[in-house]
Design a protein around this motif. Sequence first.
Motif, PDB file in Angstrom:
ATOM      1  N   ASN A  58       0.818  -1.217   0.000  1.00  0.00           N
ATOM      2  CA  ASN A  58       0.000   0.000   0.000  1.00  0.00           C
ATOM      3  C   ASN A  58       0.849   1.264   0.000  1.00  0.00           C
ATOM      4  OD1 ASN A  58      -2.351  -1.493  -0.063  1.00  0.00           O
ATOM      5  ND2 ASN A  58      -2.815  -1.247   2.107  1.00  0.00           N
ATOM      6  N   TYR A  59       1.959   1.255   0.731  1.00  0.00           N
ATOM      7  CA  TYR A  59       2.860   2.412   0.734  1.00  0.00           C
ATOM      8  C   TYR A  59       3.393   2.666  -0.666  1.00  0.00           C
ATOM      9  CZ  TYR A  59       3.003   2.135   5.868  1.00  0.00           C
ATOM     10  OH  TYR A  59       2.676   2.109   7.204  1.00  0.00           O
ATOM     11  N   ALA A  60       3.740   1.584  -1.367  1.00  0.00           N
ATOM     12  CA  ALA A  60       4.265   1.725  -2.720  1.00  0.00           C
ATOM     13  C   ALA A  60       3.240   2.356  -3.653  1.00  0.00           C
ATOM     14  CB  ALA A  60       4.694   0.362  -3.259  1.00  0.00           C
ATOM     15  N   LYS A  61       1.972   2.010  -3.469  1.00  0.00           N
ATOM     16  CA  LYS A  61       0.911   2.581  -4.310  1.00  0.00           C
ATOM     17  C   LYS A  61       0.672   4.051  -4.007  1.00  0.00           C
ATOM     18  CE  LYS A  61      -2.780   0.556  -5.513  1.00  0.00           C
ATOM     19  NZ  LYS A  61      -2.476   0.748  -6.934  1.00  0.00           N
ATOM     20  N   GLU A  62       0.981   4.468  -2.780  1.00  0.00           N
ATOM     21  CA  GLU A  62       0.784   5.864  -2.392  1.00  0.00           C
ATOM     22  C   GLU A  62       2.001   6.730  -2.703  1.00  0.00           C
ATOM     23  OE1 GLU A  62      -0.099   5.615   1.731  1.00  0.00           O
ATOM     24  OE2 GLU A  62      -1.985   4.540   1.447  1.00  0.00           O
ATOM     25  N   ASP A  63       3.072   6.090  -3.171  1.00  0.00           N
ATOM     26  CA  ASP A  63       4.320   6.803  -3.447  1.00  0.00           C
ATOM     27  C   ASP A  63       4.103   7.837  -4.548  1.00  0.00           C
ATOM     28  OD1 ASP A  63       7.041   7.494  -4.047  1.00  0.00           O
ATOM     29  OD2 ASP A  63       7.623   5.631  -3.051  1.00  0.00           O
ATOM     30  N   ASP A  64       4.804   8.960  -4.440  1.00  0.00           N
ATOM     31  CA  ASP A  64       4.671  10.031  -5.426  1.00  0.00           C
ATOM     32  C   ASP A  64       5.476   9.769  -6.696  1.00  0.00           C
ATOM     33  OD1 ASP A  64       2.994  11.492  -3.812  1.00  0.00           O
ATOM     34  OD2 ASP A  64       4.609  12.606  -2.856  1.00  0.00           O
ATOM     35  N   GLU A  65       6.291   8.738  -6.690  1.00  0.00           N
ATOM     36  CA  GLU A  65       7.087   8.444  -7.874  1.00  0.00           C
ATOM     37  C   GLU A  65       6.187   8.062  -9.045  1.00  0.00           C
ATOM     38  OE1 GLU A  65      10.022   5.515  -7.079  1.00  0.00           O
ATOM     39  OE2 GLU A  65      10.861   6.567  -5.343  1.00  0.00           O
ATOM     40  N   ASP A  66       6.735   8.236 -10.263  1.00  0.00           N
ATOM     41  CA  ASP A  66       5.947   7.952 -11.464  1.00  0.00           C
ATOM     42  C   ASP A  66       5.547   6.483 -11.546  1.00  0.00           C
ATOM     43  OD1 ASP A  66       6.129  10.560 -12.267  1.00  0.00           O
ATOM     44  OD2 ASP A  66       7.896  10.248 -13.526  1.00  0.00           O
ATOM     45  N   THR A  88       4.344   3.281 -10.015  1.00  0.00           N
ATOM     46  CA  THR A  88       3.729   2.593  -8.882  1.00  0.00           C
ATOM     47  C   THR A  88       3.165   1.276  -9.387  1.00  0.00           C
ATOM     48  OG1 THR A  88       1.614   3.713  -9.247  1.00  0.00           O
ATOM     49  CG2 THR A  88       3.126   4.729  -7.677  1.00  0.00           C
ATOM     50  N   PRO A  89       3.307   0.214  -8.632  1.00  0.00           N
ATOM     51  CA  PRO A  89       2.878  -1.105  -9.117  1.00  0.00           C
ATOM     52  C   PRO A  89       1.360  -1.205  -9.262  1.00  0.00           C
ATOM     53  CG  PRO A  89       3.498  -1.225  -6.816  1.00  0.00           C
ATOM     54  CD  PRO A  89       3.878   0.153  -7.274  1.00  0.00           C
ATOM     55  N   HIS A  90       0.960  -1.987 -10.243  1.00  0.00           N
ATOM     56  CA  HIS A  90      -0.457  -2.316 -10.452  1.00  0.00           C
ATOM     57  C   HIS A  90      -0.751  -3.562  -9.618  1.00  0.00           C
ATOM     58  CE1 HIS A  90      -4.207  -2.321 -12.869  1.00  0.00           C
ATOM     59  NE2 HIS A  90      -4.143  -3.636 -12.708  1.00  0.00           N
ATOM     60  N   VAL A  91      -1.717  -3.477  -8.715  1.00  0.00           N
ATOM     61  CA  VAL A  91      -1.956  -4.560  -7.757  1.00  0.00           C
ATOM     62  C   VAL A  91      -3.222  -5.335  -8.127  1.00  0.00           C
ATOM     63  CG1 VAL A  91      -2.366  -5.154  -5.339  1.00  0.00           C
ATOM     64  CG2 VAL A  91      -0.779  -3.316  -5.918  1.00  0.00           C
ATOM     65  N   ILE A  92      -3.076  -6.653  -8.226  1.00  0.00           N
ATOM     66  CA  ILE A  92      -4.203  -7.542  -8.528  1.00  0.00           C
ATOM     67  C   ILE A  92      -4.383  -8.499  -7.352  1.00  0.00           C
ATOM     68  CG2 ILE A  92      -5.079  -9.332 -10.068  1.00  0.00           C
ATOM     69  CD1 ILE A  92      -3.434  -8.066 -12.313  1.00  0.00           C
ATOM     70  N   ALA A  93      -5.583  -8.511  -6.778  1.00  0.00           N
ATOM     71  CA  ALA A  93      -5.889  -9.414  -5.663  1.00  0.00           C
ATOM     72  C   ALA A  93      -6.510 -10.698  -6.193  1.00  0.00           C
ATOM     73  CB  ALA A  93      -6.836  -8.744  -4.677  1.00  0.00           C
ATOM     74  N   ALA A  94      -6.090 -11.813  -5.627  1.00  0.00           N
ATOM     75  CA  ALA A  94      -6.656 -13.109  -5.984  1.00  0.00           C
ATOM     76  C   ALA A  94      -7.835 -13.421  -5.076  1.00  0.00           C
ATOM     77  CB  ALA A  94      -5.596 -14.199  -5.869  1.00  0.00           C
ATOM     78  N   ASP A  95      -9.025 -13.441  -5.631  1.00  0.00           N
ATOM     79  CA  ASP A  95     -10.292 -13.755  -4.964  1.00  0.00           C
ATOM     80  C   ASP A  95     -10.844 -12.601  -4.132  1.00  0.00           C
ATOM     81  OD1 ASP A  95     -12.321 -15.595  -4.987  1.00  0.00           O
ATOM     82  OD2 ASP A  95     -11.685 -16.590  -3.163  1.00  0.00           O
ATOM     83  N   ILE A  96     -10.052 -12.081  -3.189  1.00  0.00           N
ATOM     84  CA  ILE A  96     -10.469 -10.951  -2.362  1.00  0.00           C
ATOM     85  C   ILE A  96      -9.210 -10.345  -1.755  1.00  0.00           C
ATOM     86  CG2 ILE A  96     -10.873 -12.445  -0.351  1.00  0.00           C
ATOM     87  CD1 ILE A  96     -13.149 -10.557   0.486  1.00  0.00           C
ATOM     88  N   PRO A  97      -9.112  -9.024  -1.644  1.00  0.00           N
ATOM     89  CA  PRO A  97      -7.891  -8.423  -1.098  1.00  0.00           C
ATOM     90  C   PRO A  97      -7.587  -8.918   0.317  1.00  0.00           C
ATOM     91  CG  PRO A  97      -9.227  -6.760  -2.179  1.00  0.00           C
ATOM     92  CD  PRO A  97     -10.068  -8.000  -2.111  1.00  0.00           C
ATOM     93  N   THR A  98      -6.332  -9.216   0.573  1.00  0.00           N
ATOM     94  CA  THR A  98      -5.914  -9.641   1.908  1.00  0.00           C
ATOM     95  C   THR A  98      -6.226  -8.558   2.930  1.00  0.00           C
ATOM     96  OG1 THR A  98      -4.180 -11.116   1.117  1.00  0.00           O
ATOM     97  CG2 THR A  98      -3.893 -10.203   3.323  1.00  0.00           C
TER      98      THR A  98
END
Length: 546
Positions: free
Chosen positions: A166-174, A176-186
């Motif tokens: 989650n920190y990585a997704k909130e990072d201001d850098e250009d 940021t990883p695309h996150v895919i949850a399997a079945d339901i987010p942990t």
Amino acid sequence: MKNLPIVDKNSKYVVSAAEMKRCDQTTIDHFGIPQDVLMERAALSLCKYVKKALPASGQVLIFAGNGNNGGDGIAAARILHQEGIRVTLVLCNHSLHDKGIGARRTVACNSQLRIALSYGVNVIDFDASKINAEIKKSDVIVDAMLGIGCTRNLQGDYLTAVCEINYAKEDDEDKTPHVIAADIPTGIDADTGQVQGHAICADETVTFGFLKMGCAFYPGASHTGIIHIVNIGITDAGFLEEVPSFKYLDIEDNNDISNMLLPPRNPAGNKGSFGKVLIAAGSRKISGACIMAAESCLRSGAGMVRVFTEKTNLSAIQTLLPEAMTDIYSEEAFEGGMDKELSEYKEMLLKALEWSDAVVCGPGIGTGNSGREILKLILENSKNTLVLDADALNIISENDDIRKLVCEYKAEIIMTPHLAEFSRLIKKNIHDCRACLIKEAIKLAKEFHASIICKDARSVITDGERNFINLSGNDGMATAGSGDVLAGLLGALVLSGFSCPFEAAVAGAYLHGVAGDMAALKNGRQGMTARDISGSLKDIFSGKTL
């Protein structure tokens, strides 16, 4: 249990963790589909969406727990590796050093790890000090840590992994990883949608077989991103005779909503045959409620609408809604000292009830003497389907005698409380309501022998036996008068040819939400008003949708 021919045809199951596990196990034990086959198909579905999101020469990082959700992730890592995609598999809450099966890994997870290792997949143990660097190198992250097995606050590797992602997704850098949850987010409780301390914020969720309750209800719904429901071989047949408790309406082609969800109209009908709706609404202080309810009712197919309201609202109704008929009363007469006028007003209401085919009562009538007497008179004398909203619900929650009249009402009732009104009806603190909303809504429906639409970000619709969750709508609908529009819509729909008022309630909640979604597209969520929703109903019924 009575069939709902239109709604059932256009609905799907939404399942709890226990219902999903039972269906999964039945598919394996009763129908004989091996667990490894189901896991392989789940992994292939994950890979499909990973590859769509992955840039050329991109890198994938998969976090896999020690259960079957982790097994799905491990299988996906192996498939991606076999296709030449750079992938790193991170083991969370188990280790390469764990030998065999047992407390650390399920049978299926252990088998998938053994296969992945034999193919040379890059597998590493979770290391809190190094995981941030791995995340920063990745273009797509797959969360396959816990799935539907999260029932308590996250700890250990799971907590650290969720926070770092989650920190990585909130990072201001250009990048940021695309996150895919399997079945339901942990971190999301699969039954309630509650966040167990922390939860993955996914861009997409690939859910297997059926939508999970935790993905439907907030706050879990805000963590899923785009939801893809994929068929991995687990079907309705796996429920055998014990089907899930909840459904939701799902119409894939929004341009065909009116044809899919509305009973056909009689081309030889007239304003009388299309139904006469009495709307008892509005008071001296609140004029808009009766106008919005009546306008919505007219736009939703009612042949004739009669508004019984306080006399100060007459001019506004005649100006803004000349199509509606009006009967007016004076609030002073209900305060005492005007017996002749009060008798005339009551007689007027009784004649209006005799005229009507359905009644909407409550929007803006107030909870004073006039509101109480109007509601009481309707409950004692009407023989038609009754929609109770707003102040009618508050009166019921305050007055045991009127509550008893509701319980004894002979015809069908639809009640539409928002969360605050619901809390008053069940006599609980509003802050405690979401945790018991489903249970208490079912209980309330049984007490009143009514269909209940408990309005929230995800509305629950129940008649005590059949249960639906409504997924349409948006936060822009949290605006004054939105509930009045729904009440008027329901007043028309109960006369439209549905199999029963409950089916009309399910369809009405869905159509109301779709109209809200259309209004948001036109006006923006922040700037939309209740009358924008009512205007969108006209578009729906004319075949213009999203």
